[in-house]
Design an enzyme around this catalytic site. Structure first.
Site, mmCIF file in Angstrom:
data_model
loop_
_atom_site.group_PDB
_atom_site.id
_atom_site.type_symbol
_atom_site.label_atom_id
_atom_site.label_comp_id
_atom_site.label_asym_id
_atom_site.label_seq_id
_atom_site.Cartn_x
_atom_site.Cartn_y
_atom_site.Cartn_z
ATOM 1 N N GLU B 126 0.954 -1.083 0.054
ATOM 2 C CA GLU B 126 0.005 -0.019 -0.115
ATOM 3 C C GLU B 126 0.843 1.179 0.037
ATOM 4 O O GLU B 126 1.880 1.240 0.663
ATOM 5 C CB GLU B 126 -0.868 0.073 1.258
ATOM 6 C CG GLU B 126 -1.875 1.282 1.277
ATOM 7 C CD GLU B 126 -2.737 1.312 2.541
ATOM 8 O OE1 GLU B 126 -2.241 0.676 3.710
ATOM 9 O OE2 GLU B 126 -3.684 1.932 2.601
ATOM 10 N N LYS B 200 -9.520 2.574 -2.491
ATOM 11 C CA LYS B 200 -10.041 2.082 -1.177
ATOM 12 C C LYS B 200 -11.283 2.254 -0.702
ATOM 13 O O LYS B 200 -11.527 3.553 -0.699
ATOM 14 C CB LYS B 200 -9.073 2.554 -0.312
ATOM 15 C CG LYS B 200 -8.740 2.046 1.040
ATOM 16 C CD LYS B 200 -7.699 2.854 1.998
ATOM 17 C CE LYS B 200 -7.630 1.879 3.356
ATOM 18 N NZ LYS B 200 -6.081 2.372 3.957
ATOM 19 N N CYS B 241 -5.705 -2.620 2.475
ATOM 20 C CA CYS B 241 -5.324 -2.424 3.945
ATOM 21 C C CYS B 241 -6.709 -2.366 4.757
ATOM 22 O O CYS B 241 -7.127 -3.710 4.981
ATOM 23 C CB CYS B 241 -4.900 -1.052 4.063
ATOM 24 S SG CYS B 241 -3.654 -1.239 5.814
#
Lengths: 369, 369
Positions: B126, B200, B241
């Site tokens: 990430e 994300k 994440c």
């Protein structure tokens, strides 16, 4: 956000060759009838949102498209204030034998010991009055609804919970009801009454050749309902063993305001080392609540050998107390104030994407007016 | 099932005092309008079941009330046959510095090394082209859609994937799009084209006082869509994440037929030890598929210190390969044949209780005609 600043940091290398073409998996799927689905679906939400007075409508500050209040259908119930914040729980991991009277006596002794050590909630193992086998389930099954002499195992639990003034999540026993047999957990209040009865809803049918094969569905019938009970020690969601594999059950309990999930279980020597701890910790961390499990102690001479490892897990997925495989009663402290704290630390409730996924609690959806 | 047999095993103790009273949590909830909800809801299922040609209608043999095919809405897509069964994956855990050119050079070197070791799929961390901070995101952000010199990081990935003939899940970088900044992962096919772009969708807003506080939402905008991509190495679902914390995302990817979930991540020194391994293993075991993660290596002098521990997990939740925290490229074998085997061992798909809970994939529900 100024491009000029960005270009100071590097020299542009080779030009992007893709030309920006995006071929996402669903980009080519035609969106036929989508308005129709959306309308129908929205009407469900609208009605259910309106009708649940205590519904938590968690508003997100992060994005206009976040719809956290719709990630649970019906919307999640706020965590209720528990009658008690701190208390001791006892996990009675004892040996289960073929002699039912002896099993009942062992359970009695273990519960009394846990209460002497201050436990206000006691948890027993799965199928603790009988060997764990399809041959035994019909022979050891009791008629819990008839009570009294038709169910000596639950009669003992009722008597003890009343006398010791504790809540007992009574593990599970084979239950006979009409011509069916269930794997059933009774929850006893401190007044001796049955406050909830959970029949294992996911039957343990597993086939790992050479390691573990078992088909509960040969003799047992699956339960029809999740079970969540308000007790003197908080709101408790019940699952039995294999039920823990289905994250949806834990999630709908969390959305119903559970403080604690209790799973009597008897994982075996194959799935125990692989998954027992993992599943408990995952359910606790994902739902941000307490998880307690209780297994029989390990009898290596039995046909079905239990893994043991009864455990209490906190709302960060942390192991607070655990056992090895021998006969032992684990007594440990539960502190519900950590639930709110963890949910403040990691506010999943406000971060879920109800615009992208929704978990429907079918029973509750059908129950609310 | 004969009572006579049961009574041989023990003498009945004290009579059950509860009289069988059950006060389950929802037993007193009035069932108003339930038929209305059921009708509306059933019509959704009926339409969606009819309209999805490839829908898997898994019939359960265990109980008439089990409705496993309704536990996923729309019903789960059968696992597609992957283009390749066995291949090597490379997880490039490298140090991220403040010099963007250096970061790009390191990524390039790590990918080339992974490919030399036979990796046909390479995963990056990430935010690998920029320090992980709200101050840096706007400065390091690139215009991925414009491509070329406006996005040197993805240009490098495009060039490498084409030259090395590998699939690259390109970690994530800050992406500028109009006046917004996203945390974005591009998936490159072996022809150098971008096959999928994941922004994300769950922003990392966390507040553990004294330990870890970070608010991505200060600078970033959340993505609007799950991302699943068909590649030369199977169907891959992407999360970044914090996305891994939301089990629903993994579950809808599994229901869309994913073989592998890839999570570029940068868990920190508080949540890393607590949850990084737990979440990867839980998603893999619950969904019965492969999970791969890639973190930056740990720079103890950075403002945000990454936990490291890039990992490959198999469909039983077993760790197949992992790193500590230093710079390293993990190369390990993926074998998709284990997915079918695990799903045969533990047939969750046939065991889910669609009569009790349903996970709705909102985007797919709205996409199918």
């Amino acid at each position: 956000m100024k491009a000029a600043v960005t270009t100071k940091l590097f020299s542009p290398p080779t030009a992007l060759k893709s030309g920006g073409k995006i071929s996402n998996y669903f980009s080519s799927v035609p969106r036929l009838h989508s308005s129709n689905f959306s309308q129908i679906y929205s009407s469900i939400h609208l009605n259910s949102v309106k009708s649940i007075k205590k519904a938590q409508v968690a508003m997100s500050s992060m994005s206009a498209t976040y719809k956290p209040e719709e990630a649970r259908v019906p919307p999640a119930i706020p965590l209720p204030k528990p009658p008690i914040t701190k208390f001791k729980i006892g996990l009675c991991q004892f040996l289960v034998a073929s002699d039912k009277e002896r099993n009942i006596a062992r359970a009695r002794k273990a519960i009394e010991e846990a209460a002497q050590q201050g436990a206000q909630l006691v948890l027993l193992p799965e199928i603790w009055n009988s060997p764990y086998s399809n041959d035994c389930f019909p022979l050891y099954a009791e008629d819990i609804n008839a009570g009294g002499s038709a169910s000596p195992s639950t009669a003992m639990l009722s008597e003890l919970s009343q006398r010791l003034k504790i809540t007992i999540v009574g593990g599970s026993i084979p239950e006979r009801s009409g011509d069916k047999i269930f794997n059933t957990c009774c929850v006893f209040g401190a007044d001796g009454t049955i406050k909830g009865k959970h029949r294992k809803i996911h039957l343990f049918d597993i086939d790992i050749p050479g390691k573990m094969t078992f088909m509960e569905s040969k003799t047992l019938t699956a339960g029809e309902s999740p079970t969540i009970v308000d007790t003197d020690v908080g709101r408790i969601g019940i699952g039995i063993c294999y039920d823990i594999r289905f994250q949806e059950l834990a999630a709908i309990y969390a959305a119903r305001g559970a403080h604690l999930l209790c799973y009597p279980g008897a994982f075996n020597m194959t799935t125990g080392p692989l998954h027992w701890e993992l599943l408990q910790r995952a359910r606790a961390a994902d739902c941000q609540l307490y998880v307690a499990t209780c297994s029989p102690a390990r009898d290596s001479t039995a046909n079905y050998v239990a893994w043991g490892h009864s455990t209490l897990v906190g709302p960060f997925g942390e192991i607070l107390a655990t056992a090895e495989h021998e006969e032992v009663t684990v007594v440990a402290e539960v502190d519900y104030s950590f639930i709110e704290q963890r949910r403040t630390n990691l506010p999943f409730q406000k971060q879920r994407r109800g615009d992208l996924y929704q978990l429907v609690d079918v029973q509750r959806l059908n129950s609310v007016g």
